[in-house]
Design an enzyme around this catalytic site. Sequence first.
Site, PDB file in Angstrom:
ATOM      1  N   GLU A   1      27.668  25.176 136.555  1.00  0.00           N
ATOM      2  CA  GLU A   1      27.532  26.085 138.025  1.00  0.00           C
ATOM      3  C   GLU A   1      28.729  26.998 137.730  1.00  0.00           C
ATOM      4  O   GLU A   1      29.847  26.865 138.010  1.00  0.00           O
ATOM      5  CB  GLU A   1      27.923  24.759 138.894  1.00  0.00           C
ATOM      6  CG  GLU A   1      27.056  23.751 138.864  1.00  0.00           C
ATOM      7  CD  GLU A   1      26.802  23.251 140.314  1.00  0.00           C
ATOM      8  OE1 GLU A   1      25.578  22.959 140.676  1.00  0.00           O
ATOM      9  OE2 GLU A   1      27.869  23.324 141.258  1.00  0.00           O
TER      10      GLU A   1
ATOM     11  N   GLY B   1      22.325  24.316 146.742  1.00  0.00           N
ATOM     12  CA  GLY B   1      23.058  24.260 147.702  1.00  0.00           C
ATOM     13  C   GLY B   1      22.232  24.619 149.013  1.00  0.00           C
ATOM     14  O   GLY B   1      21.142  24.394 149.327  1.00  0.00           O
TER      15      GLY B   1
ATOM     16  N   HIS C   1      33.045  19.184 141.356  1.00  0.00           N
ATOM     17  CA  HIS C   1      32.341  20.593 142.040  1.00  0.00           C
ATOM     18  C   HIS C   1      33.282  21.727 142.332  1.00  0.00           C
ATOM     19  O   HIS C   1      34.481  21.271 142.308  1.00  0.00           O
ATOM     20  CB  HIS C   1      31.624  20.363 143.261  1.00  0.00           C
ATOM     21  CG  HIS C   1      30.836  21.519 143.953  1.00  0.00           C
ATOM     22  ND1 HIS C   1      31.369  22.381 144.575  1.00  0.00           N
ATOM     23  CD2 HIS C   1      29.534  21.758 143.612  1.00  0.00           C
ATOM     24  CE1 HIS C   1      30.372  23.410 144.845  1.00  0.00           C
ATOM     25  NE2 HIS C   1      29.281  22.998 144.433  1.00  0.00           N
TER      26      HIS C   1
HETATM   27  P1  13P Z   1      24.482  27.492 146.347  1.00  0.00           P
HETATM   28  O1  13P Z   1      23.193  27.285 145.852  1.00  0.00           O
HETATM   29  O2  13P Z   1      24.637  27.305 147.771  1.00  0.00           O
HETATM   30  O3  13P Z   1      25.086  28.609 145.583  1.00  0.00           O
HETATM   31  O4  13P Z   1      25.577  26.114 145.815  1.00  0.00           O
HETATM   32  C1  13P Z   1      25.302  25.657 144.672  1.00  0.00           C
HETATM   33  C2  13P Z   1      26.060  24.349 144.480  1.00  0.00           C
HETATM   34  O5  13P Z   1      27.121  24.382 144.797  1.00  0.00           O
HETATM   35  C3  13P Z   1      25.322  23.415 143.752  1.00  0.00           C
HETATM   36  O6  13P Z   1      26.274  22.363 143.490  1.00  0.00           O
END
Ligand code: 13P
Length: 266
Positions: A170, A237, A98
Site C-alpha cells: 500500500e 478503503g 496500516h
Molecule cells: P483508499 O482505498 O481509500 O485509498 O484506502 C486504502 C486503504 O487504506 C486500504 O487499506
Amino acid sequence: MTRRLMAGTGWKMNLRTGEVAGYAARLLEQLHAVDTSAIDVFVLPPYTSLGAAATAFGGTPVAIGGQNMHWEEQGAWTGEISAPMLLDAGCRYVELAHSERLQHFGETYERVRSKVDRALATGLTPIVCLGETAEDRREGRSDAVLASQAATALAGQPAQRVPDVVLAYEPRWAIGSSEAASPDYVAARHTTLRALLSERFGTEVAGRTRILYGGSVTPDNGPALVALDDVDGLFVGRAAWHPDGFARIVAEVAAAAQVKSRRSDR
Ligand code: 13P
C-alpha cells in the site's frame, strides 16, 4: 502456482453498529450472483461494529477482522484490544501496520513483528501493510524501504509460517489519494517483494505467500491491478464503504481468480 485471491475492505472509522446489517444485506444480495468460492473476502469493521458484523456475516463467505491489535495477550493496556479478544469477536484476520497507524499513532515495524507473532499464535491471519512514502519514491528508495519493512515484520518467522501472513503493498502516497499507483509501478514493486521473499524464505514459500495491492482502488482501476501476475488481491478503503462498490470489486477479483487459475492449468 495459484494463490487464492483476496478482496477486502477496511472500513477505518466508519459504519456504526446500526449501519452494519444494511451494508451486509446489500452486499450479500449482490454477491449471490458471484461465485466467490475461489477467493477470500474480508471486511475490517471498527471494533465497536465487530459484534454486529459477526452476526451479519456469520455463515456467509465474508470473513471479518480487526484493524489493529496489541502485541500482548492481556494486561494493563488501557484502550487496547488483544488478539484473543478479536478471535472472541469472530475475527479471522487482523490488519497491521496500516499507513494511518504508522503516520498518526507511532506504529513501528518492530512492534508489528511482535504483533505478527501474537496474531499467528492466536490463530488470526495477519495482513501486514508495507509501503513507501511520496518522499521515498521521489528519492528512488521505494524497493529498499519495502525490503526493510518486510524484513523487520517477518524477522524470526520460520519459513513455513510465512504463507500464513498476508502482505499488502500500500504505497502511502496512493492511500486516500485521487489515483492508484499505475499497474506498471505496482507490478515492479510486487515483483521486488516476491523476489525478496524468495531470497529469504525460498521460492516455494514465496510462491505461496499472498501480496495484495491497496491504495485508491476503485471498480474502474481494479481489474487492471488484480490481473497482474504478482498481485493476489485488492484491499480497498473508500470505494468499498458503500456495499455496491465493494460488491463490484469482489466480482472483479472473482473473475480474475478464474482467469489466473486457467492460466496456471495450461
Ligand atoms: P483508499 O482505498 O481509500 O485509498 O484506502 C486504502 C486503504 O487504506 C486500504 O487499506
